[in-house]
Design an enzyme around this catalytic site. Structure first.
Site, PDB file in Angstrom:
ATOM      1  N   SER A 125       0.630  -1.120  -0.330  1.00  0.00           N
ATOM      2  CA  SER A 125      -0.173   0.239   0.025  1.00  0.00           C
ATOM      3  C   SER A 125       0.595   1.307   0.531  1.00  0.00           C
ATOM      4  O   SER A 125       2.190   1.398   0.259  1.00  0.00           O
ATOM      5  CB  SER A 125      -1.096  -0.429   1.291  1.00  0.00           C
ATOM      6  OG  SER A 125      -1.204   1.249   1.453  1.00  0.00           O
ATOM      7  N   TYR A 145      -2.219  -0.298   9.871  1.00  0.00           N
ATOM      8  CA  TYR A 145      -1.843  -0.377   9.403  1.00  0.00           C
ATOM      9  C   TYR A 145      -1.123  -0.483   8.343  1.00  0.00           C
ATOM     10  O   TYR A 145      -0.023  -1.385   7.516  1.00  0.00           O
ATOM     11  CB  TYR A 145      -3.377   0.343   8.011  1.00  0.00           C
ATOM     12  CG  TYR A 145      -3.668  -0.147   6.343  1.00  0.00           C
ATOM     13  CD1 TYR A 145      -4.129  -1.275   6.137  1.00  0.00           C
ATOM     14  CD2 TYR A 145      -3.138   0.462   5.796  1.00  0.00           C
ATOM     15  CE1 TYR A 145      -4.523  -2.200   5.152  1.00  0.00           C
ATOM     16  CE2 TYR A 145      -3.349   0.125   4.453  1.00  0.00           C
ATOM     17  CZ  TYR A 145      -3.828  -1.095   4.306  1.00  0.00           C
ATOM     18  OH  TYR A 145      -3.905  -1.211   2.609  1.00  0.00           O
TER      19      TYR A 145
HETATM   20  P1  NAD Z   1     -11.962  -6.290   0.341  1.00  0.00           P
HETATM   21  O1  NAD Z   1     -11.703  -6.261   1.127  1.00  0.00           O
HETATM   22  O2  NAD Z   1     -12.985  -6.013  -0.780  1.00  0.00           O
HETATM   23  O3  NAD Z   1     -11.574  -7.337  -0.187  1.00  0.00           O
HETATM   24  C1  NAD Z   1     -10.567  -8.323   0.983  1.00  0.00           C
HETATM   25  C2  NAD Z   1     -10.924 -10.194   0.571  1.00  0.00           C
HETATM   26  O4  NAD Z   1      -9.668 -10.596   2.315  1.00  0.00           O
HETATM   27  C3  NAD Z   1     -12.351 -10.124   1.291  1.00  0.00           C
HETATM   28  O5  NAD Z   1     -13.137 -11.449   1.129  1.00  0.00           O
HETATM   29  C4  NAD Z   1     -12.322 -10.695   2.768  1.00  0.00           C
HETATM   30  O6  NAD Z   1     -13.289 -12.172   2.586  1.00  0.00           O
HETATM   31  C5  NAD Z   1     -10.806 -11.631   1.954  1.00  0.00           C
HETATM   32  N1  NAD Z   1     -10.351 -12.308   3.906  1.00  0.00           N
HETATM   33  C6  NAD Z   1      -9.691 -10.834   4.923  1.00  0.00           C
HETATM   34  N2  NAD Z   1      -9.489 -11.584   5.512  1.00  0.00           N
HETATM   35  C7  NAD Z   1      -9.473 -12.856   5.691  1.00  0.00           C
HETATM   36  C8  NAD Z   1      -8.214 -13.802   6.137  1.00  0.00           C
HETATM   37  N3  NAD Z   1      -8.423 -13.713   7.536  1.00  0.00           N
HETATM   38  N4  NAD Z   1      -8.318 -15.007   5.303  1.00  0.00           N
HETATM   39  C9  NAD Z   1      -8.603 -14.882   3.999  1.00  0.00           C
HETATM   40  N5  NAD Z   1      -9.396 -14.011   3.401  1.00  0.00           N
HETATM   41  C10 NAD Z   1      -9.918 -13.371   4.148  1.00  0.00           C
HETATM   42  O7  NAD Z   1     -10.210  -6.055   0.495  1.00  0.00           O
HETATM   43  P2  NAD Z   1      -9.530  -4.824  -1.085  1.00  0.00           P
HETATM   44  O8  NAD Z   1      -9.337  -3.316  -0.750  1.00  0.00           O
HETATM   45  O9  NAD Z   1     -10.333  -5.622  -2.585  1.00  0.00           O
HETATM   46  O10 NAD Z   1      -7.901  -4.922  -0.269  1.00  0.00           O
HETATM   47  C11 NAD Z   1      -7.413  -6.247  -0.712  1.00  0.00           C
HETATM   48  C12 NAD Z   1      -5.783  -6.053  -0.782  1.00  0.00           C
HETATM   49  O11 NAD Z   1      -5.595  -4.293  -1.162  1.00  0.00           O
HETATM   50  C13 NAD Z   1      -5.479  -5.451   0.842  1.00  0.00           C
HETATM   51  O12 NAD Z   1      -4.660  -6.329   1.162  1.00  0.00           O
HETATM   52  C14 NAD Z   1      -5.389  -4.476   0.982  1.00  0.00           C
HETATM   53  O13 NAD Z   1      -4.298  -3.592   2.597  1.00  0.00           O
HETATM   54  C15 NAD Z   1      -4.568  -3.626  -0.418  1.00  0.00           C
HETATM   55  N6  NAD Z   1      -5.207  -2.711  -0.356  1.00  0.00           N
HETATM   56  C16 NAD Z   1      -6.309  -1.404  -0.936  1.00  0.00           C
HETATM   57  C17 NAD Z   1      -6.445  -0.898  -0.966  1.00  0.00           C
HETATM   58  C18 NAD Z   1      -8.062  -0.058  -0.916  1.00  0.00           C
HETATM   59  O14 NAD Z   1      -8.192   0.572  -1.012  1.00  0.00           O
HETATM   60  N7  NAD Z   1      -9.049  -1.262  -1.740  1.00  0.00           N
HETATM   61  C19 NAD Z   1      -5.333   0.571  -1.178  1.00  0.00           C
HETATM   62  C20 NAD Z   1      -3.669  -0.236  -1.349  1.00  0.00           C
HETATM   63  C21 NAD Z   1      -3.922  -1.318  -0.740  1.00  0.00           C
END
Ligand code: NAD
Length: 258
Positions: free
Chosen positions: A142, A155
């Site tokens: 991130s 985070y």
């Molecule tokens: P999201 O919340 O839409 O999806 C996350 C998925 O991970 C969900 O399906 C959830 O069930 C699964 N999950 C959560 N905890 C889990 C566990 N313990 N074991 C197995 N599965 C688990 O998330 P997103 O926004 O698509 O983000 C995905 C990744 O990208 C994350 O690592 C997040 O930190 C990173 N990220 C997101 C953003 C953003 O703005 N959305 C920005 C930077 C980084």
């Protein structure tokens, strides 16, 4: 459908939602067999169904990536059936708070999923990649790994660790034909963002959404398919010369916010 990933097995954690789901569809469209690993079995099955509707192949494993024993068991049962060519450590959770209002429980929870979860997956998969002398690992870091973001103490800690684990793994397995990179998204519009706004700012959701959109110099949040396109490139042979790298994909957040 293209055949860029024909014959490849790609394990994606958190493929039931957001960036993981979009990446699963993108790789499936290009011929990969997708191994969906998610805590949320309903979400995972919805991704499976969409992939099957595309005429592509996928399998689903319900697994809490924070649980070392569960991850070992799931990975072993996958490897009994076929190799894992690509591992995308995408599942992650958010937390809002500074040093003072982050509790020990908060810190442990974020660490267990975002850091130990990625460790558990890589630790379970790396031996088989070494044996086959090939493999690609792609981690979701991130912008919080590289710059100070307000109220993201735990985070940021976790994503900093994802970034440096990426460097370490890339270094140690470079002679085993294994590449390891990470991407650092700015804010991407996913359920992750919606849930976090709903939970933390229930009374001014629209205002916070606009503020978060404008914090990217480009004026909006990223889209999941923009993340999937970069991930797909980095996991493909087109990126064969790229390892140990971090790719910001953030609408200018890290370098143009001045
Ligand atoms: P999201 O919340 O839409 O999806 C996350 C998925 O991970 C969900 O399906 C959830 O069930 C699964 N999950 C959560 N905890 C889990 C566990 N313990 N074991 C197995 N599965 C688990 O998330 P997103 O926004 O698509 O983000 C995905 C990744 O990208 C994350 O690592 C997040 O930190 C990173 N990220 C997101 C953003 C953003 O703005 N959305 C920005 C930077 C980084």
């Amino acid at each position: 459908m293209s055949s860029k990933f024909e014959g490849k097995f790609a394990l994606i954690t958190g493929a039931g939602s957001g960036i993981g789901q979009s990446t699963a569809l993108k790789l499936a469209e290009q011929g990969a067999h997708i191994i969906i690993v998610d805590l949320d079995i309903e979400a995972a099955n919805a991704t499976l169904q969409t992939i099957e509707e595309l005429g592509a192949e996928a399998s689903v494993y319900q697994c809490n990536i924070a649980d070392n024993a569960q991850v070992s068991e799931v990975v072993a049962s996958i490897l009994d059936k076929h190799p894992i060519d690509i591992l995308i450590n995408n599942a992650g959770i958010a937390h809002v708070g500074n040093l003072e209002n982050t509790t020990e429980d908060d810190l442990d929870r974020i660490y267990n999923v975002n850091v130990k979860g990625a460790y558990n997956m890589m630790h379970s998969v790396i031996g088989s990649m070494k044996k086959q002398q090939s493999g690609v690992i792609l981690n979701l870091a991130s912008i919080a790994a590289s710059v100070g973001i307000e109220d993201r103490f735990a985070y940021s800690m976790s994503k900093g660790a994802v970034l440096t684990m990426t460097y370490s793994v890339a270094r140690d397995y470079i002679n085993d034909g294994i590449r390891c990179n990470c991407i650092s998204p700015g804010r991407v519009h996913t359920p992750f963002v919606d849930n976090f706004i709903e939970k933390n700012y229930p009374d001014n959701q629209e205002e916070v959404f606009t503020k978060l959109s404008k914090s990217q110099p480009i004026g909006r949040m990223g889209k999941v398919d923009e993340m999937a396109a970069l991930i797909s490139y980095l996991c493909s042979d087109d990126a064969a010369f790229i390892t140990g790298s971090n790719f910001p994909i953030d609408g200018g957040f890290v370098t143009l916010n001045n």
